[in-house]
Design a protein around this motif. Structure first.
Motif, PDB file in Angstrom:
ATOM      1  N   ARG A 550       7.079  -0.478  -2.950  1.00  0.00           N
ATOM      2  CA  ARG A 550       6.476  -0.794  -1.705  1.00  0.00           C
ATOM      3  C   ARG A 550       6.388   0.509  -1.013  1.00  0.00           C
ATOM      4  NH1 ARG A 550       6.209  -5.076   1.818  1.00  0.00           N
ATOM      5  NH2 ARG A 550       7.243  -6.124   0.031  1.00  0.00           N
ATOM      6  N   ASP A 599      -4.035  -3.786  -2.497  1.00  0.00           N
ATOM      7  CA  ASP A 599      -2.980  -4.691  -2.551  1.00  0.00           C
ATOM      8  C   ASP A 599      -1.539  -3.996  -1.920  1.00  0.00           C
ATOM      9  OD1 ASP A 599      -4.532  -6.673  -3.340  1.00  0.00           O
ATOM     10  OD2 ASP A 599      -3.828  -6.484  -5.608  1.00  0.00           O
ATOM     11  N   GLN A 603       0.576  -5.182   1.586  1.00  0.00           N
ATOM     12  CA  GLN A 603       2.120  -5.604   1.510  1.00  0.00           C
ATOM     13  C   GLN A 603       2.865  -5.232   2.665  1.00  0.00           C
ATOM     14  OE1 GLN A 603       3.793  -4.355  -1.895  1.00  0.00           O
ATOM     15  NE2 GLN A 603       2.371  -5.363  -3.425  1.00  0.00           N
TER      16      GLN A 603
END
Length: 617
Positions: A550, A599, A603
């Motif tokens: 992340r 993607d 997030q």
């Protein structure tokens, strides 16, 4: 005829000359002409029906007759000569069977001679002479094509199988629907004008290789089995003295049978020369002495009794790999390994082998390398102090170079990856050793695809492994693009994306083509394909730098900038074509990378919108 009286018997007509009544004669029989039995309309319809069956040629013909009648069709031959000739031949073939059947009927009976059904059915089972059997087969095959036999059915099936095999063969080509299939003459060379025409309009696929080319690491011939130097050793038991005084062949057999591990379970300690000899004996390919199992059991026994296993030194590890056939001179010339790890190798190169034997050798080599790595992993985990940080960096460089061997490109190496993981996790001063490790690993090969394979070989299950992958990918990209390596090693954590933005602007194939032409000593066959090949490897490295974790808030802007550059460099501006499949592969990888980065951007928090999508050409 005499009229019948009250007490006399009724006189009946004598049987026909053939010996059978009209209801005893089967329809396909030629014993009597059916002209006097059936009407002309019925005979004409029967003849048309039989002609229709001959024209259609069904797969299964009519069933066999109960009588062993000759299959001559009188109605199929309008002329009288054919009918009488076939009837006379059939009389000769069936006479013997029917005479035997008549003899079984009681003589003296004034009634019509009726042959029992059982005798009629068994009449065809009488043995015939070979001459009569051949004549009957000739009449059956020539006069009635509708009668099936087992031999004809088997032959028809074989012909169908042969026709199907010939149609599936690549040597047969079909000219058109009306012409039969023909096989071209392979020995006939093409005319000169035809070959020039094919060479002019030939299209090469030009694909990007999926497997890296590899390095000739294990190219030397393995050395023979070493001899045990038992000078100065005092035997601790009679059995150990017998082992030390034995010949080399007997000592190898002693190890192979498992007696050596049992011996050193009964004595206090195993001598160091024996342990070093067993470790060098593990370099035999294939391992016919079972040295790994013996040394593993001895080390496990030492770990449970003494508390520490025997650990080989770094020079001993290098000598073992050299005995296995590794040529480490390339690493020594670049200053990546010390001289004691690279002994002078005067062995002749190994001869090329057949594909079957080469595969067996690759499996044996992978098995030997896995055994050595498994033993070293036990030593590194049990005694981490035996290998300091500098020794670990040397072993990491050596193992990554060994993993690039051409014979091991398609072999899984889980034990090697586990040893790399153990060595990485045991480095004390990680941040200080990381730049030196990246500079060493990016020089183990000169080919960009081999360097990608090195990055993939490193484990990514821990934070150190993932950080090493990111930093090493940046170093490799900078080296391939001609940038100084010091500018791509940021001092603070998670600053790789900012350095990647400066490198991704140079991955356009048109820009890389000039770099390829400048670095190559000889002009490549297709500079465009080589540039796309290099761009493909750089894009894989860029994907490894971004990773899958992340993103932090300060990294989102850099990733959005990377998406914009990827769209500009490898998006609509990259044209594709029928003979440019390498561009299609590059554009497909760029599309997958773009989707993955989008993607990662999605997030984040909902108020942070991702950048624009991939633009179509």
């Amino acid at each position: 005829m005499v009229p019948p009286g009250r007490g006399g018997r009724r006189q009946v007509a004598a049987p026909s000359p053939s010996g059978l009544r009209w209801y005893q004669i089967p329809l396909p029989s030629a014993r009597l002409s059916p002209a006097g039995l059936f009407s002309a309309c019925f005979r004409a319809g029967l003849w048309r029906y039989r002609q229709l069956r001959v024209l259609r040629r069904p797969r299964l013909g009519r069933p066999f007759a109960l009588l062993p009648a000759c299959p001559v069709l009188a109605v199929a031959c309008p002329g009288g000569d054919c009918e009488h000739r076939a009837a006379s031949e059939a009389d000769g073939l069936q006479g013997h069977a029917l005479d035997v059947a008549r003899e079984r009927v009681a003589p003296g009976d004034s009634e019509d001679i009726l042959i029992p059904l059982r005798d009629l059915l068994l009449a065809g089972d009488e043995p015939r002479s070979p001459a009569k059997r051949n004549r009957l087969n000739h009449l059956t095959s020539s006069l009635d094509p509708l009668v099936n036999s087992l031999d004809s059915l088997v032959e028809e099936q074989r012909q169908q199988h042969r026709a199907a095999a010939s149609r599936s063969s690549p040597e047969w080509v079909c000219r058109d629907d009306a012409s039969p299939q023909e096989s071209p003459d392979e020995d006939a060379p093409l005319p000169e004008e035809h070959r020039l025409f094919l060479a002019r309009f030939a299209i090469k696929p030009g694909l990007i290789p999926a497997v890296h080319p590899g390095e000739p690491v294990f190219c030397g011939r393995p050395l023979p089995a070493p001899a045990l130097d038992a000078r100065g050793l005092q035997p601790q038991s009679a059995l150990e003295g017998l082992f030390l005084r034995a010949s080399p062949a007997c000592q190898a057999a002693f190890v192979r049978e498992g007696h050596l591990s049992l011996l050193y379970r009964c004595v206090p300690v195993c001598p160091l020369p024996v342990l070093r000899w067993l470790f060098q004996l593990m370099a035999l390919c294939p391992d016919t002495t079972n040295a790994f199992q013996t040394l593993w059991e001895i080390n496990v026994h030492r770990l449970s009794t003494v508390g520490e296993p025997w650990c080989p030194t770094v020079p001993e590890i290098g000598q073992t790999f050299c005995r296995l056939g590794a040529n480490l001179g390339a690493l020594h010339r670049q200053g990546l390994l010390p001289l004691e790890l690279c002994p002078v190798d005067r062995r002749p190169p190994d001869l090329p082998q057949r594909p079957g034997r080469a595969d067996a050798k690759a499996l044996a080599l992978a098995s030997q390398l896995s055994d050595i790595c498994k033993l070293l992993a036990l030593c590194v985990v049990a005694q981490p102090g035996r290998y300091p940080d500098r020794a670990r960096l040397v072993l990491l460089t050596l193992l990554c170079f060994l993993g690039l061997d051409r014979a091991l490109r398609c072999q899984p190496l889980p034990e090697l990856q586990h040893l790399l993981h153990c060595l990485l996790e045991g480095i004390g001063d990680w941040q200080e050793q990381l730049p030196d490790l990246c500079l060493s690993l990016c020089q183990v090969s000169q080919h960009h695809h081999n360097l990608v394979a090195v990055v993939r070989l490193l484990p990514d299950v821990t934070a150190r492994g993932r950080e090493l992958r990111r930093r090493l990918s940046l170093c490799i990209m900078a080296r391939l693009l001609g940038e100084p390596l010091g500018t791509v090693l940021p001092g603070r954590m998670r600053a790789e994306l900012q350095a990647l933005c400066n490198l991704l602007a140079l991955v356009r194939p048109a820009t890389l083509q000039r770099l390829v032409l400048a670095e190559c000593q000889s002009e490549p066959e297709d500079p465009d394909q080589e540039a796309c090949y290099l761009s493909h490897s750089l894009l894989i490295l860029a994907n490894a730098v971004v990773g899958t974790e992340r993103l932090l808030d300060e990294q989102r802007g850099h990733l959005e900038h990377l998406c914009t550059q990827l769209d500009r460099q490898l998006g609509a501006g990259l044209r594709e074509g029928s003979g440019l499949l390498f561009r299609t592969q590059l554009k497909g990888l760029a599309t997958l990378t773009y989707v993955k980065w989008q993607d990662l951007l999605a997030q984040g928090p909902p108020w942070m919108q991702p950048c624009r999508r991939w633009t179509e050409p």
